[in-house]
Write a protein that holds these residues in place. Structure first.
Motif, mmCIF file in Angstrom:
data_model
loop_
_atom_site.group_PDB
_atom_site.id
_atom_site.type_symbol
_atom_site.label_atom_id
_atom_site.label_comp_id
_atom_site.label_asym_id
_atom_site.label_seq_id
_atom_site.Cartn_x
_atom_site.Cartn_y
_atom_site.Cartn_z
ATOM 1 N N SER A 41 55.389 53.549 -5.900
ATOM 2 C CA SER A 41 56.262 52.682 -6.694
ATOM 3 C C SER A 41 56.557 51.375 -5.964
ATOM 4 O O SER A 41 56.734 50.331 -6.598
ATOM 5 C CB SER A 41 57.576 53.403 -7.030
ATOM 6 N N LYS A 93 54.192 58.154 -12.532
ATOM 7 C CA LYS A 93 54.526 59.072 -13.625
ATOM 8 C C LYS A 93 53.924 60.449 -13.385
ATOM 9 O O LYS A 93 54.575 61.477 -13.615
ATOM 10 C CB LYS A 93 54.019 58.484 -14.943
ATOM 11 N N ASN A 98 60.067 57.733 -10.150
ATOM 12 C CA ASN A 98 60.680 56.625 -10.881
ATOM 13 C C ASN A 98 60.191 55.305 -10.295
ATOM 14 O O ASN A 98 59.987 55.182 -9.085
ATOM 15 C CB ASN A 98 62.206 56.692 -10.783
ATOM 16 N N THR A 100 60.344 51.560 -8.931
ATOM 17 C CA THR A 100 61.294 50.790 -8.140
ATOM 18 C C THR A 100 61.330 49.363 -8.673
ATOM 19 O O THR A 100 60.271 48.752 -8.868
ATOM 20 C CB THR A 100 60.886 50.785 -6.658
#
Length: 256
Positions: A41, A93, A98, A100
């Motif tokens: 991320s 995913k 999640n 960033t």
């Protein structure tokens, strides 16, 4: 610099791209997935930018140099980077993570890119791609997920050409420098590179260590990429008619 050739390359590279097999089962356990998702991320932040500042400067250069193909090629390069961002979002995913939206490494990178104009921004982009290549190569070698392996292979293939593209641009500029100016350029490039490589390790150490990679291995891979780039730049920046290449860049690279 043959901008038309690069424009044709980026146009062709958009065609028939193979999508990673996202449907395949993910073998990694939950703790490993979380570390991968967090690390990926952070890289996604840098890959997903729109490049407005870069394109604005590139348009001004292209108009002044009567080289519209360079601007078009650079725009397609940015779209390719955004495609990498899409792949990274899919991986985040896949690993139940999640995205960033802000991180200090991305903020520092963005400030540096905009500090001294187009040529310096290209230089900072190259450094990010050299470090990123070491990161993706270790994920490719150490990861145990087929979709991660396939996505890293795609990114590594693209990044090799991105570095070559920017090398052509920087080599064109180096032809106008005195030998001492080239040596100074190589010194500052290496200083920025070493700082970026160490910052990347601090950010991604938890993930890479969990995969079995070490700090020495990561920095060694990154340094190999930097040395190869500087040697290629040195060999490419000689104008026609000079029989023996200057060796400043190659010598500086050997000092890394």
């Amino acid at each position: 610099m043959n901008s038309q050739r690069w424009l044709a390359y980026f146009q062709n590279n958009r065609l028939n791209r193979v999508e990673p097999q996202w449907h395949l089962p993910c073998p990694d356990e939950v703790p490993m997935r979380k570390k991968l998702a967090r690390s990926l991320s952070h890289f996604e932040l840098g890959e997903s930018g729109e490049g407005r500042f870069l394109l604005k400067q590139a348009r001004q250069y292209a108009e002044a140099a009567n080289d519209p193909a360079y601007f078009e090629a650079l725009a397609l390069f940015i779209q390719e980077e955004q495609e990498h961002g899409r792949l990274l979002r899919e991986l985040v995913k896949r690993f139940d993570g999640n995205l960033t939206h802000r991180h200090w490494t991305h903020s520092v990178f963005r400030l540096l890119r905009r500090a001294f104009g187009l040529d310096f921004e290209i230089q900072v982009l190259v450094i990010a791609e050299l470090v990123g290549t070491a990161y993706y190569r270790l994920l490719h070698l150490r990861g145990r997920d087929p979709a991660l392996d396939q996505a890293c292979a795609l990114v590594l293939r693209d990044e090799a050409k991105h570095i070559e593209f920017h090398c052509d641009r920087l080599a064109m500029l180096h032809r106008e420098l005195l030998p001492c100016e080239r040596a100074l350029w190589c010194w500052q490039f290496q200083a920025l590179f070493l700082g970026a490589a160490r910052a990347a390790w601090l950010d991604h150490a938890e993930c890479l260590l969990a995969l079995g990679a070490t700090r020495h291995e990561f920095l060694r891979e990154a340094r190999k990429e930097c040395i190869a780039f500087l040697r290629k730049l040195c060999s490419a920046d000689q104008p026609i008619g000079i029989p023996a290449p200057h060796r400043e860049c190659a010598e500086e690279a050997g000092a890394l």
